[in-house]
Design an enzyme around this catalytic site. Sequence first.
Site, PDB file in Angstrom:
ATOM      1  N   LYS A  48      23.500  21.887  18.930  1.00  0.00           N
ATOM      2  CA  LYS A  48      24.491  22.677  18.535  1.00  0.00           C
ATOM      3  C   LYS A  48      24.989  23.795  19.812  1.00  0.00           C
ATOM      4  O   LYS A  48      24.198  23.796  20.767  1.00  0.00           O
ATOM      5  CB  LYS A  48      24.362  23.637  17.277  1.00  0.00           C
ATOM      6  N   TYR A 258      35.514  48.935  38.726  1.00  0.00           N
ATOM      7  CA  TYR A 258      36.309  49.761  37.707  1.00  0.00           C
ATOM      8  C   TYR A 258      35.492  51.125  37.513  1.00  0.00           C
ATOM      9  O   TYR A 258      34.287  50.955  37.351  1.00  0.00           O
ATOM     10  CB  TYR A 258      36.262  48.993  36.554  1.00  0.00           C
TER      11      TYR A 258
END
Length: 355
Positions: A48, A258
């Site tokens: 999956k 940042y």
Amino acid sequence: MARRATLTRMAELPPPTLRLRLDAEALASNWRALDAMSGRAAAGAAVKADAYGLGVGNVMPVLRDAGAKDFFVAHWSEVPEVATHIPASQLSVLHGPIHSDDADYARQAGVRPVINSIEQAALWLKSGGGPCDLMIDTGINRLGIAMRQIHDATLAGLEVVTLMSHLASADEDSPLNAEQLARFKAAAAAIPAQRLSLANSAGIALGSDYAFDVTRPGLALYGGVPRAEMAGTIRQVAWPQAAIIQRRKLQAGDSVGYNATFTASEPMAAGVISLGYADGYLRCWSGKGALQSGEALLPLLGKVSMDMVVVDLSQAPHLREGDWVDVPYDLPASSRTSGLSQYELLTGLGKRFRR
Ligand SMILES: *Cc1c(COP(=O)(O)O)cnc(C)c1O
């Protein structure tokens, strides 16, 4: 406009700046090891979430050739790609049929739905029935038939290939493991099925009592180590690399990224790397992570951005724009450093990696 669109389509893309090497030999070796640890049971494979982020197209041929015969996805949308590699009858869909469209699709595609509720059992039978799997909830309280429902008359109509349950705490020495085992045995005594399946990766390490007929490893196939018993046997499969897209010289007092969370105290060489949180390298690595070039460690400077991190090149001053650096991805170690689970580390790896 038309001309520009044509050119864009025809132009050949330059090489990527992110790549993920899959060690196919390690993947096959992990499956064989888990199959051996499963004793008389056959190891299947959970594939999956695009084979835990590593790419169904790369992973499926390796697992199939290694000998896996039982595959598990979660969503119906995952069926078409996986089913190009194996007979559809070897594939089970864990989320089960919640609409009649799902049941019709399962029958047309020839894959087995995992029935998770009495309603789903009724839906499957009403749409025509046929071979299916059945999930019993023995204590995780997620998907599955509750223990008080195992004698429900609707279930008697099902043609159950694999009767399964899922362990909640197999990666710990929890009393819940033995409780779930006992409940699963009780369910198996009440519901006829061709085969029984309980263990995920960690469950395989709990011993032969937990193996039954089929095991369902996911994480450990891809290099995750959910229990200490598997360390030393399970090998790293995913090897991410990112390119340096700019080199710069920082002066004392220059801040990086940042919010300026790192400031250079002396002149230093820094590298801007094409790897960011959009690629699954999350903000939690800020201030902790380091990339690598051979033996040289390249600690992160400042915050992780969406598309970039900046690293200290002091230990590898020879590196240039376009050079590749390694993203350390030993899953247990990376999990300890980042605070992310080994599962999140794998499934978070973004689309921009060339696999
Ligand atoms: C994902 C999943 C697995 C695989 O679990 P791992 O811990 O990755 O080995 C097995 N069974 C079910 C029902 C699952 O959802």
